[in-house]
Scaffold this active site. Structure first.
Site, mmCIF file in Angstrom:
data_model
loop_
_atom_site.group_PDB
_atom_site.id
_atom_site.type_symbol
_atom_site.label_atom_id
_atom_site.label_comp_id
_atom_site.label_asym_id
_atom_site.label_seq_id
_atom_site.Cartn_x
_atom_site.Cartn_y
_atom_site.Cartn_z
ATOM 1 N N ILE A 497 -1.752 30.430 4.914
ATOM 2 C CA ILE A 497 -0.482 30.404 5.637
ATOM 3 C C ILE A 497 0.575 29.606 4.892
ATOM 4 O O ILE A 497 1.665 29.370 5.393
ATOM 5 C CB ILE A 497 -0.650 29.838 7.067
ATOM 6 C CG1 ILE A 497 -1.366 28.477 7.030
ATOM 7 C CG2 ILE A 497 -1.386 30.825 7.955
ATOM 8 C CD1 ILE A 497 -1.423 27.786 8.380
ATOM 9 N N GLY A 498 0.283 29.173 3.718
ATOM 10 C CA GLY A 498 1.303 28.432 2.964
ATOM 11 C C GLY A 498 0.721 27.859 1.693
ATOM 12 O O GLY A 498 -0.485 27.656 1.577
ATOM 13 N N THR A 499 1.602 27.620 0.747
ATOM 14 C CA THR A 499 1.159 27.032 -0.510
ATOM 15 C C THR A 499 2.133 25.935 -0.890
ATOM 16 O O THR A 499 3.346 26.115 -0.752
ATOM 17 C CB THR A 499 1.147 28.096 -1.622
ATOM 18 O OG1 THR A 499 0.440 29.221 -1.128
ATOM 19 C CG2 THR A 499 0.442 27.588 -2.847
ATOM 20 N N GLY A 500 1.602 24.822 -1.302
ATOM 21 C CA GLY A 500 2.481 23.722 -1.684
ATOM 22 C C GLY A 500 2.048 23.170 -3.021
ATOM 23 O O GLY A 500 1.192 23.728 -3.696
ATOM 24 N N GLY A 501 2.662 22.064 -3.408
ATOM 25 C CA GLY A 501 2.352 21.463 -4.691
ATOM 26 C C GLY A 501 0.907 21.010 -4.791
ATOM 27 O O GLY A 501 0.330 20.965 -5.869
ATOM 28 N N GLY A 503 -1.809 22.299 -3.080
ATOM 29 C CA GLY A 503 -2.859 23.276 -2.835
ATOM 30 C C GLY A 503 -2.392 24.231 -1.766
ATOM 31 O O GLY A 503 -1.208 24.267 -1.441
ATOM 32 N N VAL A 505 -2.725 26.157 2.172
ATOM 33 C CA VAL A 505 -3.108 25.889 3.556
ATOM 34 C C VAL A 505 -3.658 27.163 4.175
ATOM 35 O O VAL A 505 -3.086 28.247 4.015
ATOM 36 C CB VAL A 505 -1.891 25.403 4.370
ATOM 37 C CG1 VAL A 505 -2.327 24.967 5.749
ATOM 38 C CG2 VAL A 505 -1.188 24.278 3.645
ATOM 39 N N LYS A 519 -6.293 22.366 4.549
ATOM 40 C CA LYS A 519 -5.536 22.243 3.303
ATOM 41 C C LYS A 519 -6.529 22.081 2.168
ATOM 42 O O LYS A 519 -7.295 21.123 2.119
ATOM 43 C CB LYS A 519 -4.596 21.047 3.371
ATOM 44 C CG LYS A 519 -3.875 20.818 2.076
ATOM 45 C CD LYS A 519 -2.569 20.102 2.274
ATOM 46 C CE LYS A 519 -1.477 21.023 2.773
ATOM 47 N NZ LYS A 519 -0.156 20.424 2.747
ATOM 48 N N ASP A 619 6.870 13.568 -1.052
ATOM 49 C CA ASP A 619 7.255 14.982 -1.003
ATOM 50 C C ASP A 619 7.797 15.350 0.372
ATOM 51 O O ASP A 619 7.332 16.297 0.987
ATOM 52 C CB ASP A 619 6.059 15.867 -1.377
ATOM 53 C CG ASP A 619 6.466 17.322 -1.570
ATOM 54 O OD1 ASP A 619 7.685 17.589 -1.731
ATOM 55 O OD2 ASP A 619 5.589 18.199 -1.539
#
Ligand SMILES: *[C@@H]1O[C@H](CO)[C@@H](O)[C@H](O)[C@H]1NC(C)=O
Ligand SMILES: *[C@@H]1O[C@H](CO)[C@@H](O)[C@H](O)[C@H]1NC(C)=O
Ligand SMILES: *[C@@H]1O[C@H](CO)[C@@H](O)[C@H](O)[C@H]1NC(C)=O
Ligand SMILES: *[C@@H]1O[C@H](CO)[C@@H](O)[C@H](O)[C@H]1NC(C)=O
Ligand SMILES: *[C@@H]1O[C@H](CO)[C@@H](O)[C@H](O)[C@H]1NC(C)=O
Ligand SMILES: *[C@@H]1O[C@H](CO)[C@@H](O)[C@H](O)[C@H]1NC(C)=O
Ligand SMILES: *[C@@H]1O[C@H](CO)[C@@H](O)[C@H](O)[C@H]1NC(C)=O
Ligand SMILES: *[C@@H]1O[C@H](CO)[C@@H](O)[C@H](O)[C@H]1NC(C)=O
Ligand SMILES: *[C@@H]1O[C@H](CO)[C@@H](O)[C@H](O)[C@H]1NC(C)=O
Ligand SMILES: *[C@@H]1O[C@H](CO)[C@@H](O)[C@H](O)[C@H]1NC(C)=O
Ligand SMILES: *[C@@H]1O[C@H](CO)[C@@H](O)[C@H](O)[C@H]1NC(C)=O
Ligand SMILES: *[C@@H]1O[C@H](CO)[C@@H](O)[C@H](O)[C@H]1NC(C)=O
Length: 796
Positions: A497-501, A503, A505, A519, A619
Site C-alpha cells: 500500500i505504499g513505498t517509502g525511503g 522500505g 508497507v 513495514k 523524514d
C-alpha cells in the site's frame, strides 16, 4: 594593586621552583610582639566582613560564631560551614594575619571566584574544607606550602586544571577529596608519596591518562574512588598491595585490559565497583577470596568466559551485577551459597542452561534479572517462595514448558519472549505484564489482545519455513514470521500500500482477523548479531512510546532476510493521499486542518523533548502523516525508523529525508538535528493550508532579495481554493498557524523555534490580533516578530 599581585605570584612560583617554599609568604606573619599580632588578627577579621551580619564586634573576637582561640587569644579554628554567606568576601580574608590557624571549614558558604594564592601562608593548617562552593579556576601552587594538611576537601566546586604534582608534599594527609570538580589531566604519580592517606577521592572529574601504578604504594588506603573520569589503560596489578582497602570504585571510565588476579588480595574489600568500563577477559576465580564483599559491580564491560564457581565463597554478597557482558556457560550451582543476596542481575549475556534450583536458597532476593540470555529448561516454580520479591525478569530467554499455576498471582514476574506454552494464564498476570510493557499502570486498560507472552508452542514453531526461528514478538503471541508470509503471500505486490525511503508497507490480515500495516525494511547489514541486539533495543524503545498522535508500533519481527515492523493500520491512509483527492480534500475542512497541524506539532514535540533518548524523525512529510477514519486526528508514523537502519545512531546519515521537505542546511552539514524536523514541519503545515506542496514558494521566500510578486502575495491567495473561504474565527486560527509555520521555515536553524515552543503556543490561549487574511502578505508573515499579543478573551 594588580601589578603587585602578579609580582608576588611570580616570586612564589620561583620559590617553589627552587624548592624553598614558604619563606616569602611566611615572612609577613612572623609575630614579634604578641599584642600587635593579635591586633592584626582582629583587624583582619573585621576587614573580612564575614561576621558583619552576625556580630557587632564589641564582644571578644574569640566569642564570634565559629571561632576558636588558643590561650593567648590567637585564632586556631574557623568553622562557619553552612552558616555565613561569603560570596566574593572569601578574597577579602587576609590569610597572612592568622599564623596559628589550624582548621578552616568553609563548606557550603557559597564562595565565588578562585582560591587566592595567599592561602599558602596558613602554614599551620591541618584541616581545610572548601567543599560545596562555587570555586573556579586552578588550584594555586602556593597550596603546596600547607605541608601539615591532614584533611583537604574541595569537593563539589568547579576547579579546573590538573592536580598539581606538588600535592606530593602533603606527607601528613589522611583524606583528599577532589570529587565533583572539573579537574583534567593525569593523576600525578607523586600522590604515591602520601603514604598515610586513607581516603583518596578523585571521582566525578575529567581526569585522563592511566591509573598510575604508584597508587599501589598507598598501603593505608581504605577508600579509593576514581569513578566517573576519563581514565584509560589497564588496572595496575600494584593495586593488589592495597590490602586494607574497603572500597574500590573505578566505575564509568574507559579502563581496559583484564581484571588483575591480585585484586583477590584485598581481603577487607566491601565494595568492588568496576562497572561501565571496557574490561575484557574472564572474572578471575581468585576474586572468590573477597569473602567480605557486599557489592560486586562488573556490569557493562566486555567480560567473557563463565561465572567462576568461587563466586559462591562471597558469602556476604548482597548486590551482584554482571549484566551487559559477554558471559557464557551456565549459572554456577554455588550461587546458592549466597544466602544474603538481594539483587542478582545477569541481563544481556549469553548464559545458557537451566536456572539452577539452588538459587532458591537465596530467598532474600528482591530483584532477579536474567533477561536476554539463552537460559532454557522450565520456569522456576520456587520463585513463589522468595521472601519479598519485587521484580523478577526472565524475559528474552528460551524457557519452555508450562507456567506453573502457583506463579500466576505473582506480580512483576516477567516471562515475555520465551518459548512457553499454556493459554490459560490468568487475566491478572497478563495485565501486569501488558500494562508494564505498554507503560500503562491501569488494570482496566489491559486487554487480552495485547498479550505479550508468546503462546506459540515449540512444536508449532518447528513448522516454520526453512526452520528459521526468528521472531520476537511484542504483539499477539500467536503470530510468527510464517503468518506474515502467508498474510502477504510472501510480500506480494498486491498487498503493498505504499513505498517509502525505508522500505515498503503492506496491508495484512493476521490469522486473528486483525488488520495491521507491515513495514518491511530493507536490511543494510547482513547477519551481525550486534545489529540484532541494537535493533531489538531500539524497537523495544519505540514500542514503549505512547502518544495519541503517533502511530502505534505493535511489534516487529526479526528475520534473516528482512525486518518487519507491525503498525496500527489506518484506513484513510496518508495526508498526502487525502490532499490529492479532491473529494477527501474538501472533507478535510479548515478546522480539521488546523487541528491536524497541532496534532503533528504535539507528536514531534513529544519525541524531541519527552523521550529519552530524544528521537529525531528525519523524514517528516505528508506521506508520513496518517489520518483516522473521520479525518479528525493525525498520527505521525515512522518515528525512529531512520535510527533503526542506522544502528550507530550517528546523526550523519545516508537515509535522506523526502525531497521538498529537507532543511536547507542539510545540503552542507549532512547532520540531522531537531531543527531539521522543525523545518519539515513548517513545510507540512504550509502544505496543509495550501492543499499542495508549497514547492517554489519555499525558495522564493528564503531568498533575501525576494521578488516583488511573492512580497505582495497575500495569505488568502495561497490557501487551498477547493475549500470555501474561512469564517472570521477560523481565519484567526489560520493566521496563527501560518505565522508559526513561517517561523519554522527560517533558513537559519537557530532562528527556528523548538517544537516544544510550537506545541506550547498551540496549547496556550494566546492568539494573535485578528487580521483579515487578505491584508497579510507573505512577506510580512515571514518577517513577523513578537506577534503573540493579546488574549483570545479580551480580543473577541
Ligand atoms: C553586641 O555585643 C554585646 C556584647 O557581646 C551583646 O551584649 C549585644 O547583645 C550585641 N548586640 C547585638 C545587636 O548583637
Ligand atoms: C594583611 O595583613 C598584613 C599583616 O598581618 C599586612 O601587612 C597587610 O597589609 C594586610 N594586607 C591587606 C591587603 O590588608
Ligand atoms: C567538609 O564539609 C562538608 C560540608 O560542610 C562535609 O559534608 C564534609 O564531610 C566535610 N569534609 C570533611 C573531610 O570533613
Ligand atoms: C604519618 O602519620 C604519622 C602520625 O599519624 C606521622 O608520625 C608520620 O610522620 C606520617 N608519615 C609521614 C610519611 O609523614
Ligand atoms: C570527601 O571525602 C572525605 C573522605 O572520604 C569525606 O570525609 C568527606 O565527607 C567528603 N566530602 C563530602 C562533601 O562528601
Ligand atoms: C588528557 O586531556 C588533555 C586535555 O584535557 C589532553 O591534552 C591530553 O592529551 C590527554 N591525555 C591523555 C593521556 O589522553
Ligand atoms: C567520594 O566523594 C563523593 C562526593 O563527595 C561521595 O559521594 C563518595 O561516596 C566518595 N567516595 C568514597 C569512597 O567515599
Ligand atoms: C575472552 O576474551 C579474551 C580477550 O578478548 C580472548 O583472548 C579470549 O579468547 C576470550 N575467551 C573466551 C572463552 O571467549
Ligand atoms: C538446554 O540447552 C542445552 C544446549 O545449550 C541442551 O543440551 C539441553 O538439553 C537444553 N535443555 C532443555 C531442558 O531444553
Ligand atoms: C531454544 O531451545 C530449543 C529447544 O530446546 C533449541 O532448539 C533452540 O536452539 C534454542 N534456542 C536458542 C537461541 O538457544
Ligand atoms: C518484561 O520484559 C520486557 C522485555 O524485557 C519488557 O519490555 C517489559 O516491560 C517487562 N514487563 C514487566 C512487567 O516487567
Ligand atoms: C545527535 O543529535 C542529538 C540531537 O541534536 C544530539 O543530542 C546528539 O548529541 C547528536 N549525536 C551525535 C553523535 O552527534
Amino acid at each position: 594593586m594588580a601589578p603587585s599581585v602578579s609580582i608576588s605570584i611570580l616570586i612564589v612560583v620561583l620559590c617553589i621552583f627552587m624548592n624553598v617554599p614558604t619563606i616569602v609568604i611566611a615572612a609577613g606573619s612572623v609575630a614579634t610582639f604578641k599584642s600587635s599580632s593579635l591586633k592584626q588578627e582582629v583587624q583582619a577579621l573585621m576587614e573580612s566582613g564575614w561576621w558583619s551580619g552576625s556580630s557587632n564586634y564589641t564582644s571578644s573576637h574569640c566569642d564570634w560564631p565559629g571561632i576558636k582561640c588558643n590561650f593567648g587569644g590567637s585564632i586556631t579554628e574557623i568553622d562557619i560551614a553552612g552558616k555565613i554567606y561569603l560570596g566574593d568576601k572569601f578574597r577579602k580574608f587576609n590569610f597572612s594575619s592568622f599564623p596559628n590557624l589550624v582548621r578552616l571549614s568553609l563548606g557550603n558558604n557559597q564562595i565565588l571566584g578562585s582560591i587566592p594564592f595567599e592561602i599558602g601562608s596558613l602554614s599551620k593548617l591541618t584541616h581545610l574544607n572548601l567543599s560545596h562552593n562555587y570555586l573556579t579556576g586552578q588550584l594555586p601552587l602556593s597550596l603546596a606550602n600547607l605541608a601539615k594538611l591532614v584533611k583537604f576537601d574541595i569537593s563539589f566546586n568547579g576547579i579546573t586544571g590538573s592536580i598539581p604534582r606538588e600535592f606530593g608534599n602533603f606527607k601528613n594527609l589522611l583524606e583528599l577529596n577532589l570529587s565533583h570538580n572539573k579537574f583534567t589531566g593525569p593523576i600525578p604519580s607523586t600522590l604515591g608519596l602520601l603514604t598515610n592517606l586513607s581516603d583518596l577521592n578523585l571521582s566525578f572529574n575529567e581526569i585522563n591518562g592511566s591509573i598510575v601504578s604508584e597508587i599501589g604504594l598507598l598501603k593505608n588506603l581504605l577508600n579509593l574512588d576514581l569513578r566517573q573520569n576519563k581514565l584509560t589503560g589497564p588496572i595496575p596489578s600494584s593495586l593488589g598491595h592495597l590490602t586494607n582497602l574497603v572500597s574500590l570504585s573505578l566505575s564509568s571510565n574507559q579502563i581496559n585490559g583484564f581484571i588483575p588476579q591480585k585484586i583477590g588480595n584485598m581481603k577487607n574489600l566491601n565494595g568492588l565497583f568496576l562497572d561501565n568500563n571496557m574490561l575484557i577477559g574472564m572474572i578471575p576465580s581468585y576474586l572468590g577470596h573477597l569473602t567480605r564483599l557486599v557489592f560486586l559491580f562488573l556490569d557493562f564491560n566486555k567480560i567473557n568466559g563463565s561465572i567462576p564457581l568461587q563466586i559462591g565463597n562471597m558469602k556476604n554478597l548482597r548486590y551482584l551485577y554482571l549484566n551487559n557482558n559477554n558471559l557464557v556457560g551456565q549459572i554456577p550451582l554455588s550461587i546458592g551459597h549466597l544466602t544474603k543476596l538481594e539483587t542478582l542481575n545477569l541481563n544481556w549475556n549469553m548464559i545458557s542452561g537451566p536456572i539452577p534450583t539452588e538459587l532458591a536458597n537465596c530467598f532474600l532476593i528482591k530483584f532477579l534479572s536474567l533477561s536476554h540470555n539463552y537460559l532454557n529448561g522450565s520456569v522456576p516454580s520456587w520463585v513463589k517462595d522468595l521472601y519479598a520479591p519485587i521484580k523478577i525478569d526472565l524475559s528474552y530467554n528460551n524457557l519452555t514448558g508450562n507456567v506453573p499455576i502457583s506463579l500466576i498471582r505473582m506480580r512483576e514476574f516477567n516471562l515475555s519472549y520465551n518459548s512457553l506454552e499454556g493459554r490459560y494464564l490468568s487475566a491478572t498476570m497478563i495485565c501486569v505484564v501488558t500494562s508494564k510493557l505498554f507503560g500503562y499502570f491501569l488494570h482496566s486498560q489491559c486487554r487480552v489482545k495485547n498479550l505479550v507472552l508468546p503462546m506459540k508452542t515449540h512444536a508449532e514453531l518447528k513448522g516454520t519455513k526453512n526452520g528459521n526461528l526468528f521472531s520476537i514478538w511484542n504483539y499477539d503471541g500467536n503470530i510468527a514470521f510464517e503468518d506474515i508470509i502467508q498474510a502477504t503471500e510472501d510480500f506480494d505486490i498486491r498487498y503493498c500500500i505504499g513505498t517509502g525511503g525505508y522500505g515498503s508497507v503492506y496491508k495484512a490480515q493476521l490469522p486473528s482477523g486483525k488488520v495491521v500495516a507491515l513495514k518491511k525494511l530493507n536490511r543494510l547489514e547482513a547477519e551481525d548479531p550486534t545489529v540484532d541486539k541494537s535493533f531489538r533495543n531500539e524497537v523495544k524503545m519505540l514500542t514503549e512510546i505512547r502518544h495519541r498522535n503517533i502511530v502505534k508500533l505493535h511489534g516487529y519481527c526479526l528475520h534473516k532476510r528482512c525486518m518487519v515492523l507491525i503498525y496500527e493500520y489506518m484506513e484513510r491512509g496518508s495526508l498526502f493521499c487525502v490532499l490529492n483527492n479532491d473529494v477527501e480534500a474538501v472533507e478535510l475542512d479548515w478546522t480539521k486542518r488546523v487541528n491536524i497541524i497541532k496534532d503533528i506539532a504535539h507528536a514531534i514535540s513529544y519525541m524531541h523533548h519527552d523521550c529519552i533518548p530524544i528521537i529525531v524523525h528525519r523524514d517528516i512529510s505528508s506521506n508520513n502523516i496518517l489520518l483516522n477514519s473521520k479525518l479528525e486526528q493525525a498520527f505521525v508514523s515512522d518515528f525512529g525508523t531512520a535510527r533503526l537502519l542506522d544502528p550507530n545512531s550517528s546523526n550523519q546519515t545516508l537515509v535522506a529525508g523526502t525531497y521538498g521537505y529537507i532543511a536547507p542546511e542539510l545540503a552542507y552539514t549532512m547532520m540531522f538535528t531537531e531543527k531539521c524536523d522543525v523545518y519539515s514541519f513548517g513545510v507540512v503545515a504550509l502544505e496543509i493550508l495550501m492543499g499542495i506542496h508549497p514547492g517554489e514558494l519555499l525558495t522564493t521566500l528564503s531568498s533575501s532579495s525576494s521578488s516583488s510578486s511573492s512580497r505582495n502575495m497575500m495569505l488568502n491567495e495561497i490557501l487551498d481554493q477547493r475549500l470555501p473561504p474561512p469564517n472570521r474565527i477560523v481565519a484567526r486560527d489560520i493566521f496563527f498557524v501560518a505565522t508559526i509555520a513561517f517561523a519554522c521555515l527560517c533558513t537559519k536553524p537557530k532562528s527556528r523555534p523548538t517544537m516544544n515552543w510550537v506545541s506550547q503556543e498551540f496549547l496556550s490561549r494566546k492568539k494573535p490580533i485578528a487580521k483579515p487574511l487578505h491584508a497579510v502578505s507573505l512577506w510580512q508573515l515571514k518577517n513577523e516578530e513578537n506577534f503573540m499579543v493579546g488574549d483570545i478573551d479580551t480580543q473577541s
